[in-house]
Design an enzyme around this catalytic site. Sequence first.
Site, PDB file in Angstrom:
ATOM      1  N   GLU A 156       0.970  -0.789  -0.323  1.00  0.00           N
ATOM      2  CA  GLU A 156       0.081  -0.507  -0.329  1.00  0.00           C
ATOM      3  C   GLU A 156       0.763   1.540  -0.339  1.00  0.00           C
ATOM      4  OE1 GLU A 156      -3.649   0.265   1.979  1.00  0.00           O
ATOM      5  OE2 GLU A 156      -3.030  -1.616   3.168  1.00  0.00           O
ATOM      6  N   CYS A 163       3.422   8.751   1.242  1.00  0.00           N
ATOM      7  CA  CYS A 163       3.561   7.564   1.949  1.00  0.00           C
ATOM      8  C   CYS A 163       4.036   6.117   1.224  1.00  0.00           C
ATOM      9  CB  CYS A 163       2.546   7.514   3.262  1.00  0.00           C
ATOM     10  SG  CYS A 163       2.715   5.985   4.373  1.00  0.00           S
ATOM     11  N   CYS A 190       3.352  -6.587   8.059  1.00  0.00           N
ATOM     12  CA  CYS A 190       4.738  -6.204   9.373  1.00  0.00           C
ATOM     13  C   CYS A 190       4.963  -7.113  10.854  1.00  0.00           C
ATOM     14  CB  CYS A 190       4.132  -5.218   9.701  1.00  0.00           C
ATOM     15  SG  CYS A 190       5.659  -4.259  11.017  1.00  0.00           S
ATOM     16  N   CYS A 206       2.367  -4.321  16.899  1.00  0.00           N
ATOM     17  CA  CYS A 206       1.689  -2.110  17.682  1.00  0.00           C
ATOM     18  C   CYS A 206      -0.101  -3.251  18.175  1.00  0.00           C
ATOM     19  CB  CYS A 206       1.717  -1.570  17.013  1.00  0.00           C
ATOM     20  SG  CYS A 206       4.239  -1.363  16.696  1.00  0.00           S
ATOM     21  N   CYS A 251      -2.651  -1.015  15.772  1.00  0.00           N
ATOM     22  CA  CYS A 251      -1.909  -0.860  14.593  1.00  0.00           C
ATOM     23  C   CYS A 251      -2.621  -2.176  13.731  1.00  0.00           C
ATOM     24  CB  CYS A 251      -0.339  -0.788  13.938  1.00  0.00           C
ATOM     25  SG  CYS A 251      -0.497  -1.075  12.060  1.00  0.00           S
ATOM     26  N   CYS A 277      -2.657   7.043   9.238  1.00  0.00           N
ATOM     27  CA  CYS A 277      -2.192   6.311  10.150  1.00  0.00           C
ATOM     28  C   CYS A 277      -2.369   5.470  11.067  1.00  0.00           C
ATOM     29  CB  CYS A 277      -1.086   7.255  11.625  1.00  0.00           C
ATOM     30  SG  CYS A 277      -0.400   8.544  10.625  1.00  0.00           S
TER      31      CYS A 277
END
Length: 372
Positions: free
Chosen positions: A96, A109, A116, A120, A123, A348
Amino acid sequence: MIGMSEKTHLTALTPDELAEFVQNIGEPKYRAKQIFKGLHARRLQSFEEMTDLPKSFREKLNETATASTLKVESRYVSVDGTRRFLMKTHDDLPVEAVFIPTENRDTICFSSQSGCPLKCDFCLTAKLGLLRNLTAGEIVEQIIIVLNDVYGVGNETPHGTNLVGMGAGEPFLNFDNLIKALGIMSDAEGLFIVPNRVTISTAGIVPKIYEFARLEKRPHLAISLSAPNDELRDKLMPINKRWNIEELFAAAQEFQKSLRRGERFTFEYVLLGGVNDTEEHARKLAELLNRYGLERVKINLIAHNSAEPLEYRPSDARQIARFKEVLESKGVSAYLRTPRGRDIYAACGQLAAKSEPNLIQIGKQKSEKVKM
Ligand code: SF4
């Protein structure tokens, strides 16, 4: 026929590597310059379009190499002009990138990994786990695809492009490919996006912060912090169990020494309602910065962006204002980052990499979603 994965992806090659490649297929070295310009300055994604190359050479290139490997699957356009691109690699993994326009500059970005590995807690990308590291070529290609979509293939961009390595993935766990991609993109004969226009965000891969600090042409650094003590950070960002706040701040101190005149670095702090956003948390954060002598740091406050199935809620505006005030009263510079592209899940912590039905609906309700 050679499969995609066996072909050389030319977007991943430095000018020197490209020169070696053309010589290996029996062509003069100067052709490498034409190809580099075609790929990066003209942002062409196929050899057919490189009409300054002889047809026979283009055919040879098609047999041995590829100019493009990412495919755009969908593109979402927010009411605020932000565009989110969902792409697929040749082996069908999600990538993305997000385009964020402001009046005087564009910011892209990009992602450094598909998924990932860090977990976190706030997220959405974390839910995917790590699928794989992206290649240098796949990192560069995201920027080419976005610029071509916004401005048309090869058209000049009206103002400079800033890059932030804050998409999916932990950039410092794909360090070599990241640094290679940034080197390719900084070339004046190509995209010409210099390190000074680039910010890389890490969740706290401490050894790589030291390595990053030593780079000769170093981009800016942001460290995602989101908690002022180990107990809370262990929960919100489990990477803290590997490198705790003490180790992270020691690395930050070292990084501070590498700052150029007028340069600062950033701690990012995602504000989660009722979790890490009290005045006490703000005071502790300021104390921490003062204790380590980090006076050249600024705090970017990011109101959490809700994303199901995450249970966190954003802090309310009053609480955010109070948090900022407390920091400022202790001499810490704090800025509130305006969320962009929330309606298309581009903000984010929202990059989930999937065209889930609810994401598409959100795109349709308020914004435009274009199936590619
Ligand atoms: S916040 Fe960044 S480092 Fe943490 S899980 Fe999400 S993508 Fe990975």
